[in-house]
Design a protein around this motif. Structure first.
Motif, short mmCIF file in Angstrom:
data_model
loop_
_atom_site.label_atom_id
_atom_site.label_comp_id
_atom_site.label_asym_id
_atom_site.label_seq_id
_atom_site.Cartn_x
_atom_site.Cartn_y
_atom_site.Cartn_z
N VAL A 260 18.22 44.37 -7.05
CA VAL A 260 17.66 43.14 -6.97
C VAL A 260 16.44 43.09 -6.00
O VAL A 260 15.34 42.86 -6.41
CB VAL A 260 18.58 41.99 -6.74
CG1 VAL A 260 17.65 40.66 -6.81
CG2 VAL A 260 19.62 41.72 -7.82
N LEU A 261 16.55 43.57 -5.03
CA LEU A 261 15.31 43.63 -3.95
C LEU A 261 14.36 44.57 -4.81
O LEU A 261 13.24 44.18 -4.32
CB LEU A 261 15.94 44.34 -2.59
CG LEU A 261 17.03 43.34 -1.82
CD1 LEU A 261 17.55 44.07 -0.52
CD2 LEU A 261 16.33 42.13 -1.48
N LYS A 262 14.87 45.79 -5.21
CA LYS A 262 13.87 46.45 -5.95
C LYS A 262 13.04 45.93 -6.91
O LYS A 262 11.87 45.98 -7.08
CB LYS A 262 14.34 47.84 -6.52
CG LYS A 262 14.85 48.85 -5.40
CD LYS A 262 15.50 50.09 -6.14
CE LYS A 262 16.01 51.01 -5.15
NZ LYS A 262 16.79 52.23 -5.94
N GLN A 263 13.70 45.06 -7.74
CA GLN A 263 13.24 44.41 -8.80
C GLN A 263 12.05 43.41 -8.20
O GLN A 263 11.27 43.18 -9.01
CB GLN A 263 14.22 43.50 -9.49
CG GLN A 263 13.66 42.64 -10.59
CD GLN A 263 14.96 41.75 -11.11
OE1 GLN A 263 16.27 41.92 -10.99
NE2 GLN A 263 14.62 40.41 -11.73
N PHE A 264 12.17 42.64 -7.28
CA PHE A 264 11.22 41.80 -6.51
C PHE A 264 10.58 42.59 -5.86
O PHE A 264 9.56 41.93 -4.97
CB PHE A 264 12.11 40.76 -5.89
CG PHE A 264 12.82 39.49 -6.88
CD1 PHE A 264 11.91 38.46 -7.19
CD2 PHE A 264 13.91 39.87 -7.36
CE1 PHE A 264 12.28 37.65 -8.01
CE2 PHE A 264 14.37 38.89 -8.29
CZ PHE A 264 13.68 37.77 -8.63
N LYS A 265 10.57 43.92 -5.50
CA LYS A 265 9.56 44.84 -4.72
C LYS A 265 9.74 44.21 -3.17
O LYS A 265 8.51 44.04 -2.52
CB LYS A 265 8.22 44.68 -5.09
CG LYS A 265 7.96 45.28 -6.52
CD LYS A 265 6.46 45.23 -7.07
CE LYS A 265 6.30 45.81 -8.45
NZ LYS A 265 7.19 45.24 -9.56
N VAL A 266 10.85 43.73 -2.81
CA VAL A 266 11.24 43.65 -1.53
C VAL A 266 11.54 44.94 -0.51
O VAL A 266 12.53 45.36 -1.07
CB VAL A 266 12.10 42.25 -1.44
CG1 VAL A 266 12.61 42.20 0.16
CG2 VAL A 266 11.56 41.09 -2.07
N PRO A 267 10.85 44.98 0.51
CA PRO A 267 11.24 46.01 1.30
C PRO A 267 12.58 45.82 2.03
O PRO A 267 13.01 44.90 2.12
CB PRO A 267 10.23 46.37 2.36
CG PRO A 267 9.11 45.61 1.72
CD PRO A 267 9.80 44.27 0.74
N TYR A 268 13.35 47.01 1.98
CA TYR A 268 14.74 47.03 2.50
C TYR A 268 15.04 48.25 3.38
O TYR A 268 14.44 49.25 3.08
CB TYR A 268 15.94 46.73 1.53
CG TYR A 268 16.02 47.78 0.53
CD1 TYR A 268 16.79 48.89 0.85
CD2 TYR A 268 15.11 47.99 -0.62
CE1 TYR A 268 16.95 49.84 -0.21
CE2 TYR A 268 15.07 48.90 -1.56
CZ TYR A 268 16.01 49.93 -1.19
OH TYR A 268 15.94 50.88 -2.23
N GLU A 269 16.14 48.09 4.29
CA GLU A 269 16.50 49.19 4.91
C GLU A 269 18.12 49.14 4.56
O GLU A 269 18.72 48.11 4.37
CB GLU A 269 16.28 49.31 6.33
CG GLU A 269 15.03 49.74 6.81
CD GLU A 269 14.70 49.93 8.05
OE1 GLU A 269 13.59 50.10 8.50
OE2 GLU A 269 15.67 49.38 8.97
N VAL A 270 18.82 50.33 4.63
CA VAL A 270 20.14 50.49 4.55
C VAL A 270 20.70 51.34 5.60
O VAL A 270 20.26 52.53 5.84
CB VAL A 270 20.38 50.89 3.10
CG1 VAL A 270 22.13 51.20 2.76
CG2 VAL A 270 20.26 50.22 1.93
#
Length: 164
Positions: free
Chosen positions: A23-33
């Motif tokens: 979902v974060l990718k779909q909205f192009k929201v940067p993230y860390e895991v």
């Protein structure tokens, strides 16, 4: 750069949390895991949270099963919003994780979502909504997503509708 930080208690949590990541990718929201356990690696978690805040983490998502103290531990280390995703596992199949995540003392909030996949997906949406408070483009993308869901529901209904 504003981003969402996803912290999981173990690698076994990754499969479910991929739903959140998508979902974060779909909205192009940067993230860390990152994998960091409230019990097995509290220093690792604390060090990462402080570094992530300096880099621009605006929302933390903590996902864990069983005792599930991770989201609460994250909340004790930051004043940023913390979203908890309880995960299935152990004898109580996620109920223990839900109760551990939701039962926080006053003044130490964790926004706790559903157990498992639905919680992982909604954690991403809630994080995006938080970021959208100061991001018009993201707010518009959320509105478009809602419209898409509405149109899909209507199309699905037309396929099976039957009235007398």
């Amino acid at each position: 750069m504003d981003f969402v930080s996803i912290i999981m208690g173990s690698k076994s949590d990754y499969k479910i949390m991929c739903e959140c990541i998508e979902v974060l990718k779909q909205f192009k929201v940067p993230y860390e895991v990152l994998i960091a356990s409230a019990h097995r690696s509290p220093d690792r978690a604390k060090t990462y949270i402080k570094e992530a805040e300096k880099k621009g983490a605006k929302v933390f998502i903590g996902a864990a099963g069983m005792a599930a103290h991770l989201a609460g531990a994250i909340a004790s280390m930051t004043t940023k919003p913390v979203i908890g995703v309880p995960l299935s596992g152990g004898a109580l199949d996620g109920l223990d994780a839900l109760l551990s995540t939701v039962q926080m003392p006053s003044g130490m909030p964790v926004g706790t979502l559903a157990i498992g996949k639905a919680g992982a997906i909604n954690a991403a949406y809630l994080a995006i909504q938080i970021l959208a408070l100061n991001n018009t483009e993201l707010a518009l993308a959320l509105q478009e997503d809602r419209q898409h869901k509405l149109h899909k529901l209507e199309a699905d209904s037309k396929e099976i509708e039957h009235f007398i």
